[in-house]
Scaffold this active site. Sequence first.
Site, PDB file in Angstrom:
ATOM      1  N   ASP A 290      -3.762   0.029   2.059  1.00  0.00           N
ATOM      2  CA  ASP A 290      -3.108   0.486   3.278  1.00  0.00           C
ATOM      3  C   ASP A 290      -1.634   0.680   2.963  1.00  0.00           C
ATOM      4  OD1 ASP A 290      -2.712   1.151   5.970  1.00  0.00           O
ATOM      5  OD2 ASP A 290      -2.616  -0.938   6.647  1.00  0.00           O
ATOM      6  N   HIS A 291      -0.933   1.345   3.849  1.00  0.00           N
ATOM      7  CA  HIS A 291       0.520   1.402   3.797  1.00  0.00           C
ATOM      8  C   HIS A 291       1.087   0.400   4.802  1.00  0.00           C
ATOM      9  CE1 HIS A 291       0.209   5.781   2.228  1.00  0.00           C
ATOM     10  NE2 HIS A 291       0.509   4.968   1.233  1.00  0.00           N
ATOM     11  N   TYR A 464      -1.446   2.027   9.512  1.00  0.00           N
ATOM     12  CA  TYR A 464      -2.795   2.433   9.936  1.00  0.00           C
ATOM     13  C   TYR A 464      -3.395   3.470   8.986  1.00  0.00           C
ATOM     14  CZ  TYR A 464      -0.742   0.391  14.172  1.00  0.00           C
ATOM     15  OH  TYR A 464      -0.081  -0.428  15.070  1.00  0.00           O
ATOM     16  N   HIS A 465      -3.295   3.179   7.681  1.00  0.00           N
ATOM     17  CA  HIS A 465      -3.821   4.088   6.659  1.00  0.00           C
ATOM     18  C   HIS A 465      -4.837   3.381   5.760  1.00  0.00           C
ATOM     19  CE1 HIS A 465       0.293   6.385   6.936  1.00  0.00           C
ATOM     20  NE2 HIS A 465      -0.482   6.588   7.996  1.00  0.00           N
ATOM     21  N   PRO A 466      -5.871   2.738   6.301  1.00  0.00           N
ATOM     22  CA  PRO A 466      -6.843   2.064   5.431  1.00  0.00           C
ATOM     23  C   PRO A 466      -7.661   3.076   4.629  1.00  0.00           C
ATOM     24  CG  PRO A 466      -7.641   2.079   7.692  1.00  0.00           C
ATOM     25  CD  PRO A 466      -6.237   2.618   7.731  1.00  0.00           C
TER      26      PRO A 466
END
Length: 549
Positions: A290-291, A464-466
């Site tokens: 994630d980020h 919110y970048h899984p």
Amino acid sequence: MQADYVIVGAGSAGCAMAYRLSEAGRSVIVIEFGGTDAGPFIQMPGALSFPMNMPLYDWGLRSEPEPNLGGRRLATPRGKVIGGSSSINGMVFVRGHARDFDHWADSGADGWAYADVLPYYRRMETWHGGEAGDFRGSSGPLHISRGPRRNPLFHAFVEAGRQAGYEVTADYNGRKQEGFGPMEATIWRGRRWSAANAYLRPALKRKNCTLVRALARRVVIEEGRATGVEVERGGGIEVISARSEVILAASAINSPKLLMLSGIGSAAHLAEHAIAVVADRPGVGANLQDHLEIYMQFASLLPITLFKYWNFWGKGWVGAQWLLTKGGLGASNQFESCAFIRSAKGVEYPDIQYHFLPIAVRYDGRAAAEGHGFQAHVGPMRSKSRGAVTLRSADPKADPAIRFNYMSHPDDWSDFRNCIRLTREVFGQEAFKPYVKHEIQPGASIQSDGEIDAFIREHAESAYHPCGTARMGRRDDTMAVVDPECRVIGVDGLRLADSSVFPRITNGNLNGPSIMVGEKAADHILGRGMLAPSNLEPWVSPRWRETQR
């Protein structure tokens, strides 16, 4: 019910595949548990903080307590709605850097280098940022636009970057990602241009594409081949059959969950939940990335920020204007300037991203107490920490356990400190002198490594970048889950195409790369030849070995 292809998930990749497969004359059923995306909370870009915080549209997932973030459980929004997360995201469009995809190919995703994926980025988009040229597309379903950048703060941010010695880029999604410049968004004619609007609605107008509202429970596998999907709807359980293939596109959280519920995953983990093993693939659910980011906030000397609308009457005015005209502030996500920079000399391509926003506010819509302000979201792009998605139980309705394991690698801490210090330098430039009153957070008193680390531990948030939980690789790679044609290794007739397959997270927001994966996967599924590779060369700083900027 049956079709040639059954797709689980009407999100970014699923909608793209439904469009391309039905366009080719194949029959398609798309299974989606979420409801309609109609209504201003989703369609109005300026309302973006609402849908991701509404149980009606969001699965409401949270991480397990993160040991390196003070035991906090971080929100993990995923779209439970037509369009998936493309209907609740911030609408920022980033392709990723060319070298991201070259790394994919080097790590076993043969045929997914930048030369291979650029033609699909061009095919999928209609770009409204200027003349399309060789790097951009002009006739795809996905409209990509830019905000009007009327607020002087957007220009101050880019000018401050230039004054600090960084590159300026006219198009970070084109030849040159590195630098400060305008940000792009999946917004068209004042509306959120989600994967549902771009792909699914046109596909559903064809007689061979059907949407089924149901909860996918597991993939039905008979004698080593996927033959359908078991679903629950209307209080009953039924099987939707696939004549050719089942395709999972349910997100980096729910796709591995479905694989495990179907007997595909680590044999030891499946045994814990009394699930019969169909294929022992220990990579299922692993490699979660994630980020992580923080919001650098500054109080404004001038009352020119969006805070003037952060009240009942202001929001009413913005909403009414959008409803009547599809224009005004509600027609933008307000992320209209951005930057991609390198953190140090010896870093070949950008590893820090900035979103600039002319208000000091949290993603959940809570504004800073100090009133007028602005902020930059900043964080490292290539964290070395890895987590996992695992089953909590064999009940398809139970949320999976999500452990990002944020900040578990020591390099992440030094990278994050670097982000904060470089950001302070940018906001200290002459271009911001008329606007910066003082630093709200972290606050000027937070200076030492220990103080910065404590701030990160308490305030870092997911972007919110899984991704990465069903990694693409060669078939002899024991940790790979899908091969370079998106076929699930060990099961026939089953593919997976969404952000789960990313070997490593890409630079920037993931909606664009997820749609691209769906576009390219469709050609693999159809057995077509791939679009011809591009011979265009991206810009990489000729001085990256010698200097940070």
